[in-house]
Design an enzyme around this catalytic site. Sequence first.
Site, PDB file in Angstrom:
ATOM      1  N   GLN A  10       0.835  -1.193   0.000  1.00 56.15           N
ATOM      2  CA  GLN A  10       0.000   0.000   0.000  1.00 56.15           C
ATOM      3  C   GLN A  10       0.878   1.254   0.000  1.00 56.15           C
ATOM      4  OE1 GLN A  10      -3.143  -0.469   2.778  1.00 56.15           O
ATOM      5  NE2 GLN A  10      -3.768   1.655   2.767  1.00 56.15           N
ATOM      6  N   SER A  88       4.989  -5.418   3.189  1.00 59.38           N
ATOM      7  CA  SER A  88       3.683  -5.377   3.838  1.00 59.38           C
ATOM      8  C   SER A  88       2.667  -6.185   3.032  1.00 59.38           C
ATOM      9  CB  SER A  88       3.250  -3.927   4.048  1.00 59.38           C
ATOM     10  OG  SER A  88       2.109  -3.850   4.881  1.00 59.38           O
ATOM     11  N   LEU A  89       1.649  -5.536   2.452  1.00 57.20           N
ATOM     12  CA  LEU A  89       0.659  -6.258   1.654  1.00 57.20           C
ATOM     13  C   LEU A  89       1.318  -7.074   0.541  1.00 57.20           C
ATOM     14  CD1 LEU A  89      -1.167  -6.047  -1.199  1.00 57.20           C
ATOM     15  CD2 LEU A  89      -2.197  -6.982   0.867  1.00 57.20           C
ATOM     16  N   ARG A 113      -8.046  -9.210   5.831  1.00 56.18           N
ATOM     17  CA  ARG A 113      -6.982  -8.423   6.471  1.00 56.18           C
ATOM     18  C   ARG A 113      -7.298  -6.941   6.363  1.00 56.18           C
ATOM     19  NH1 ARG A 113      -2.064  -5.830   4.589  1.00 56.18           N
ATOM     20  NH2 ARG A 113      -0.246  -6.183   5.967  1.00 56.18           N
ATOM     21  N   HIS A 192       1.186  -1.694  11.227  1.00 55.43           N
ATOM     22  CA  HIS A 192       2.416  -2.272  11.780  1.00 55.43           C
ATOM     23  C   HIS A 192       2.781  -1.648  13.133  1.00 55.43           C
ATOM     24  CE1 HIS A 192       2.901  -4.454   8.074  1.00 55.43           C
ATOM     25  NE2 HIS A 192       2.770  -3.340   7.400  1.00 55.43           N
ATOM     26  N   GLN A 240       2.852 -10.018  11.409  1.00 59.06           N
ATOM     27  CA  GLN A 240       3.183  -8.910  10.521  1.00 59.06           C
ATOM     28  C   GLN A 240       2.332  -7.673  10.793  1.00 59.06           C
ATOM     29  OE1 GLN A 240       1.484  -8.262   6.808  1.00 59.06           O
ATOM     30  NE2 GLN A 240       3.377  -8.433   5.639  1.00 59.06           N
TER      31      GLN A 240
END
Length: 290
Positions: A10, A88-89, A113, A192, A240
């Site tokens: 993202q 991340s994603l 998610r 995060h 994560q």
Amino acid sequence: MTVIHVFPGQGAHHVGMGRQLFESYPHLVRQADAVLGYSIEELCLTGPEQRLSDTRYTQCAMYVVGALSYVDQVRASGRLPDFVAGHSLGEYVALFAAGAFDFVTGLELVAERAAAMAEAGPGAMAAVLGITADRVREILARGGAPDVDIANLNAPEQTVVSGPPEAIAEAMTLLGKETRAVVPLKVSGAFHSRTMAPAAARFERFLRGHRFAPLRIPVVSNATARPYDDTETAALLVRQLTSPVRWTESVRYLLDQPEPEFHELGPGQVLTGLIAQIRAGRPALTAVSN
């Protein structure tokens, strides 16, 4: 040569992304639409930007474009990568590439998610440029900003902080006095960070109904900066959400592979720029003769 595919997360999204892919893979696009209940092609190509930037939509769009980019790259090159990693994603695209789950299952995971993260409450993030992560921690501790977490360790002198909006505003003031720049990110959550604990708990419950296939390609984890073990996929995906993205360490691990060649797949070249910074920050190898 070690071929490495990396996938952005993202923040790399933009209206118009994936334009060259949707016509090539109509069967996957139809599957995505069936899961999501809306046209993923229309979202990516026409937005509007405000909707595409809503994390509930952004994550799904980034996953689809990343997965299609991977399929397209492998079809064109005829070669599977030796390692994969995602920011991340983007780690979900990496796991799809490695065979942990099929395209549809991955999209179902990403949609859940994204929904969980969106419901975790308001938050903010900011990128700190020009100083090390240790220096960021020192300034925050000295200034008394206990609600701010380190979210992304992107490069030796690029660190992202995350927390409640008022805490990030305070942190930006503290850090702005002692660094080159502090840039607010266009996000609505404190990703995060400890703020994502409710999302992590919800996602952990959701993952109990899933089984992951053994990985066919090593996937470097954001949480550990080392390849996944087949027994810990679910646990690392939950971890994560509240742990920092250890991108610098992940890239350093991959740079230690024989003749690493990176290919960024997905919109933009954000990770390519970070990899260049990380590579430049490594100490030069000195030849030693006996």
